[in-house]
Write an enzyme that holds these catalytic residues in place. Structure first.
Site, PDB file in Angstrom:
ATOM      1  N   LEU A 132       0.821  -1.210   0.000  1.00 32.80           N
ATOM      2  CA  LEU A 132       0.000   0.000   0.000  1.00 32.80           C
ATOM      3  C   LEU A 132       0.855   1.261   0.000  1.00 32.80           C
ATOM      4  O   LEU A 132       0.700   2.144  -0.838  1.00 32.80           O
ATOM      5  CB  LEU A 132      -0.930  -0.007   1.214  1.00 32.80           C
ATOM      6  CG  LEU A 132      -1.801   1.237   1.432  1.00 32.80           C
ATOM      7  CD1 LEU A 132      -2.756   1.456   0.264  1.00 32.80           C
ATOM      8  CD2 LEU A 132      -2.579   1.121   2.751  1.00 32.80           C
ATOM      9  N   GLY A 160       5.769   8.631  -1.607  1.00 33.55           N
ATOM     10  CA  GLY A 160       5.116   9.918  -1.387  1.00 33.55           C
ATOM     11  C   GLY A 160       3.760   9.833  -0.718  1.00 33.55           C
ATOM     12  O   GLY A 160       3.066  10.841  -0.584  1.00 33.55           O
ATOM     13  N   GLY A 189      -8.188  -5.875  11.328  1.00 32.16           N
ATOM     14  CA  GLY A 189      -7.596  -7.083  11.883  1.00 32.16           C
ATOM     15  C   GLY A 189      -6.092  -6.982  11.995  1.00 32.16           C
ATOM     16  O   GLY A 189      -5.491  -7.447  12.966  1.00 32.16           O
ATOM     17  N   LEU A 241      15.974  -1.651  33.521  1.00 31.65           N
ATOM     18  CA  LEU A 241      16.181  -2.442  34.727  1.00 31.65           C
ATOM     19  C   LEU A 241      17.415  -3.339  34.634  1.00 31.65           C
ATOM     20  O   LEU A 241      18.004  -3.698  35.662  1.00 31.65           O
ATOM     21  CB  LEU A 241      14.939  -3.296  35.019  1.00 31.65           C
ATOM     22  CG  LEU A 241      13.685  -2.521  35.444  1.00 31.65           C
ATOM     23  CD1 LEU A 241      12.518  -3.477  35.645  1.00 31.65           C
ATOM     24  CD2 LEU A 241      13.941  -1.707  36.703  1.00 31.65           C
ATOM     25  N   GLU A 258       0.782  -0.185  10.080  1.00 32.95           N
ATOM     26  CA  GLU A 258      -0.671  -0.459  10.125  1.00 32.95           C
ATOM     27  C   GLU A 258      -1.447   0.803  10.504  1.00 32.95           C
ATOM     28  O   GLU A 258      -2.516   0.736  11.115  1.00 32.95           O
ATOM     29  CB  GLU A 258      -0.994  -1.589  11.131  1.00 32.95           C
ATOM     30  CG  GLU A 258      -0.211  -2.872  10.922  1.00 32.95           C
ATOM     31  CD  GLU A 258      -0.673  -3.670   9.726  1.00 32.95           C
ATOM     32  OE1 GLU A 258      -1.340  -3.086   8.850  1.00 32.95           O
ATOM     33  OE2 GLU A 258      -0.361  -4.861   9.637  1.00 32.95           O
TER      34      GLU A 258
END
Length: 388
Positions: free
Chosen positions: A133, A137, A248, A345, A371
């Site tokens: 997709l 640009g 989804g 940690l 997404e």
């Protein structure tokens, strides 16, 4: 995976089949993915052999109908699978999600001939799939895409470039959003392009912050010829097809963040139980205990939110799209923050590759971008609340 995951899933009263699915994914992840994840990341290796092993387990078509080899599972089932796989390697799990998103598009919007031609090989993982997709640009403004497909006899001729495509060059099938009409979303169509299509080529593998085990390249179309019979649902349907796949996909990528963050927390718990400073195990210091408590609370809140959103999508609830966007935003932000806190940690050891947490931080960072960026998720949520 720690017992907290089992405790939280009980809130949704998982049935015996769902628990079996979850355990199957955990076992595969522990046996085939976890021992190799750091090596794949270090070598930037795309493990097609191990990816294909997920096919016989039913992970090549998780929510695809069973007449073409799919598992016909629900979205909550899928979330459980992606969470389990990503505990071993979020980048591996994310590619399985992308593959399933393409298969779902063909299953939902393809005609029977297309479903029978493509899906048996996709669900078995004989063929791998990529989703095309984004362009150089047009990222968040997906409706502005420029890749054009022009009808010529019994074919479409494609020209243009897609950017940031996971699996590009390694996948066998590409679901490509192209412009067949005027500017705007109504001029967009979806074409399935096989890897051997004349005029299809790929750019160099990108140098990325994370997701090193996945290839990421440009997909380039130069007078690329594709049979017109590979068009899904007719001209002009492509933008709707692309967006339908993303609800989804957003839940899946959130699940990948959740599993990766759980892995980071588990590593931090193990380390702080063993590391000594000033004569005590460091998990006995109250400041550190409070940090662990917050990490656990935030991760459980994210898990419950994600499962609720997946349940809404399974029920086809009217607000499922809004919940998918909210879950994607909340869970990917939380997942990155928990992983980043876990690295802190471990101190200097957290910064070393062999401890695995710095890889998780790098891998989970991109989940806040793909997404649909988390900024775009806020736009979707706000529109659902107050309208356009």
């Amino acid at each position: 995976m720690d017992a907290a995951v089992d405790a939280s899933t009980s809130q949704f009263e998982l049935n015996e089949e769902q628990r079996a699915i979850q355990e199957m994914a955990r076992a595969f992840a522990a046996d085939r993915i976890a021992p190799n994840a750091l090596d794949w990341d270090r070598r930037k290796h795309f493990p097609t052999d191990v990816i294909r092993e997920t096919g016989p387990l039913g992970l090549g078509g998780i929510y695809i109908r069973d007449d073409v080899g799919g598992s016909a599972l629900g979205r909550l089932d899928a979330v459980l699978i992606f969470e389990a796989l990503s505990h071993a390697d979020p980048a591996f799990s994310s590619f399985i999600s992308i593959h399933n998103m393409v298969a779902s598009m063909i299953d939902r919007f393809g005609n029977d001939e297309q479903r029978q031609r493509f899906l048996p090989k996709l669900t078995s993982m004989e063929w791998l799939a990529s989703y095309c997709l984004t362009e150089p640009g047009s990222g968040s403004d997906a409706a502005a895409l420029k890749t054009r497909a022009v009808k010529s006899g019994g074919d479409y001729i494609l020209n243009g470039t897609k950017q940031f495509i996971s699996g590009a060059g390694d996948s066998d099938v590409y679901a490509v959003m192209v412009r067949t009409g005027a500017d705007g979303p109504k001029g967009i169509s979806t074409v399935i392009v096989p890897k051997d299509a004349p005029g299809l080529s790929f750019g160099a593998n990108e140098h990325k912050m994370g997701w090193h085990m996945q290839s990421t390249r440009q997909v380039i179309f130069e007078h690329c010829k594709v049979p017109a019979e590979n068009l899904l649902s007719g001209e002009g349907a492509g933008f709707g097809i692309a967006m339908a796949g993303l609800d989804g996909g957003r839940l899946n990528i959130a699940a990948c963040s959740l599993g990766g963050a759980q892995s980071a927390l588990d590593k931090a718990l193990s380390y702080t139980a063993e590391r000594e400073a000033f004569g005590s195990k460091i998990n006995q210091f109250q400041a550190l205990q409070f940090r662990l408590a917050d990490m656990e609370t935030e991760l459980q809140a994210a898990r419950i939110f994600l499962y609720a959103a997946a349940s809404k999508l399974d029920r086809k609830a009217p607000d499922a799209g809004k919940w998918s966007a909210m879950a994607k935003r909340f869970v990917t932000d939380t997942g990155f923050n928990v992983a980043n806190d876990a690295l802190q940690l471990l101190g200097g050891y957290g910064y070393l590759h062999d401890y695995g947490i710095e890889k998780l931080v790098r891998d989970l960072r991109v989940h806040q971008i793909l997404e649909g960026t988390n900024e775009i998720m806020r736009v979707i949520i706000a529109r659902a609340l107050i309208g356009r």
